[in-house]
Scaffold this active site. Structure first.
Site, mmCIF file in Angstrom:
data_model
loop_
_atom_site.group_PDB
_atom_site.id
_atom_site.type_symbol
_atom_site.label_atom_id
_atom_site.label_comp_id
_atom_site.label_asym_id
_atom_site.label_seq_id
_atom_site.Cartn_x
_atom_site.Cartn_y
_atom_site.Cartn_z
ATOM 1 N N ASP A 1 24.548 19.057 -36.348
ATOM 2 C CA ASP A 1 25.870 18.888 -35.735
ATOM 3 C C ASP A 1 26.947 19.613 -36.522
ATOM 4 O O ASP A 1 27.831 20.268 -35.954
ATOM 5 C CB ASP A 1 26.242 17.396 -35.672
ATOM 6 C CG ASP A 1 25.215 16.598 -34.911
ATOM 7 O OD1 ASP A 1 24.420 17.206 -34.184
ATOM 8 O OD2 ASP A 1 25.204 15.362 -35.065
ATOM 9 N N TYR B 1 17.630 5.650 -35.796
ATOM 10 C CA TYR B 1 17.634 7.057 -36.231
ATOM 11 C C TYR B 1 17.004 7.178 -37.627
ATOM 12 O O TYR B 1 16.104 7.989 -37.850
ATOM 13 C CB TYR B 1 19.076 7.581 -36.250
ATOM 14 C CG TYR B 1 19.194 9.029 -36.667
ATOM 15 C CD1 TYR B 1 19.165 10.039 -35.719
ATOM 16 C CD2 TYR B 1 19.299 9.382 -38.011
ATOM 17 C CE1 TYR B 1 19.257 11.375 -36.090
ATOM 18 C CE2 TYR B 1 19.386 10.708 -38.402
ATOM 19 C CZ TYR B 1 19.379 11.703 -37.440
ATOM 20 O OH TYR B 1 19.459 13.019 -37.818
ATOM 21 N N GLY C 1 26.822 11.716 -27.996
ATOM 22 C CA GLY C 1 25.755 12.628 -28.423
ATOM 23 C C GLY C 1 26.193 14.077 -28.435
ATOM 24 O O GLY C 1 25.363 14.985 -28.423
ATOM 25 N N THR D 1 14.578 17.691 -35.069
ATOM 26 C CA THR D 1 13.819 18.678 -35.848
ATOM 27 C C THR D 1 14.579 19.064 -37.111
ATOM 28 O O THR D 1 13.971 19.577 -38.050
ATOM 29 C CB THR D 1 13.607 19.967 -35.032
ATOM 30 O OG1 THR D 1 14.868 20.340 -34.460
ATOM 31 C CG2 THR D 1 12.602 19.758 -33.910
#
Ligand code: GLA
Length: 349
Positions: A160, A209, A112, A30
């Site tokens: 991140d 991705y 991840g 998102t």
């Protein structure tokens, strides 16, 4: 840390930077649609020690010593995650002299949980400490993201880097990726999360991705909006099949983040768990970023009594996160989950 720097380079370290890994509790894929996510830092971290030196050189456990050059092109190796942030600092006028860099970390790579963002943020913090400059957490995060986009070739969002730079232990960070603002939300003790690696490293997923990201941007362009953040579920159904399911994930995931935060604030473990499990279904079926190993792990987590479970991060392998209800015996739960998933291992609790 001091002793290992001396051992590695035969001189004293002069500055240190640290940054944690993160688990994203909900809200994946998102961030690049200007949406919402809810990461929380983990107790695993990366530490970077630096000292002025004759040339740029980096060492890290598990990697041979390597020279690098932040003013040159990327070299395609791990030192790009050191050189990239230093190159971004230089762009803003903060000159970094040649440095020796030692990296130590207990964050598994390709799991991840943001090992690369933690390295970028820790490098920036060490370089800021060395040069005596200071930047706000959000600026550090933006610079780390720019390094990953421009230097490492991954077109990632801000999740991140913001989680690693601005997150606080024991608190979730509700990130609004449109404004770049974060709001800390306390995680009550009744919310026990477990982060488990499915046993399969994330496959080389950069291509997939970037492809997902392109589909999301195409959907927004077709709807004539700046980003899918502005779409509602009925908009999505009008989209062509090529991008419809991808857009549906993003739109519904943003709604799930909002409802999960309400559940967290109301101490509603069951409600939060439901949002997590729906999120996994959406990531697996609409966004197609799960794998058989992740699906098996999430199924076992739920079958053994978790209130909710989902893959976390980009997907394509790596970790899942489960929320355990207060009455569940967590040791017994893990024993049973790992019996069904022998390659899985507990990353954080
Ligand atoms: C990776 C990216 C983030 C985010 C997640 C999925 O971790 O680096 O920017 O897009 O995937 O939520």
């Amino acid at each position: 840390m001091r002793a290992s720097f001396r051992e590695a380079f035969g001189m004293e370290g002069q500055a240190e930077g640290r940054a944690p890994a993160r688990v994203n509790l909900i809200g994946d894929h998102t961030d690049y649609a200007e949406g919402f996510c809810l990461p929380m830092p983990l107790r695993r971290e990366t530490r970077v020690t630096m000292a002025r030196a004759g040339s740029f050189e980096a060492r890290s456990d598990g990697h041979p010593a390597a020279s690098f050059d932040p003013s040159g092109p990327p070299r395609g190796g791990w030192t790009d995650y050191v050189a990239g942030p230093l190159a971004e600092l230089t762009k803003t006028g903060i000159e970094v002299p040649p440095v020796a860099v030692l990296v130590t970390s207990d964050i598994p790579q390709g799991a991840g949980i943001s090992s690369s963002a933690a390295l970028e943020v820790a490098v920036l913090r060490a370089a800021l400490a060395l040069t005596g400059a200071s930047l706000r957490d959000a600026e550090v995060a933006r610079m780390a993201q720019a390094a990953e986009n421009n230097y490492c070739g991954v077109n990632c969002g801000i999740l991140d880097q913001m989680a690693s730079a601005a997150g606080r232990p024991g608190e979730a960070l509700l990130l609004d990726c449109r404004t770049g603002e974060g709001r800390l939300v306390a995680v009550p003790p009744s919310f026990r999360f477990r982060v488990v690696h499915c046993g399969e490293a994330r496959r080389l997923a950069d291509g997939a991705y970037n492809e997902r990201r392109r589909a999301v941007e195409e959907a927004a362009a077709l709807l004539g909006i700046a980003a899918l953040r502005d779409a509602v579920p009925s908009d999505v159904e009008a989209l062509p099949p090529s991008v419809r399911r991808r857009a549906r994930h993003v739109v519904t995931e943003n709604m799930r983040v909002v409802s999960a935060v309400a559940a967290l604030e109301a101490q509603d473990v069951a409600g939060f768990g439901r949002a997590m499990s729906e999120s996994h279904r959406s990531l697996a079926e609409d966004y197609e970023v799960s794998t058989p190993a992740l699906d098996r792990l999430v199924t076992a987590m739920l079958a053994e009594g978790a209130a909710g479970a989902r893959l976390t991060g980009a997907g394509f392998g790596g970790c899942a996160v489960a929320l355990l209800p207060p009455e569940l015996d967590s040791d017994l739960w893990w024993k049973r989950v790992s019996a069904d998933n022998p390659a899985a291992w507990l990353v954080a609790d």
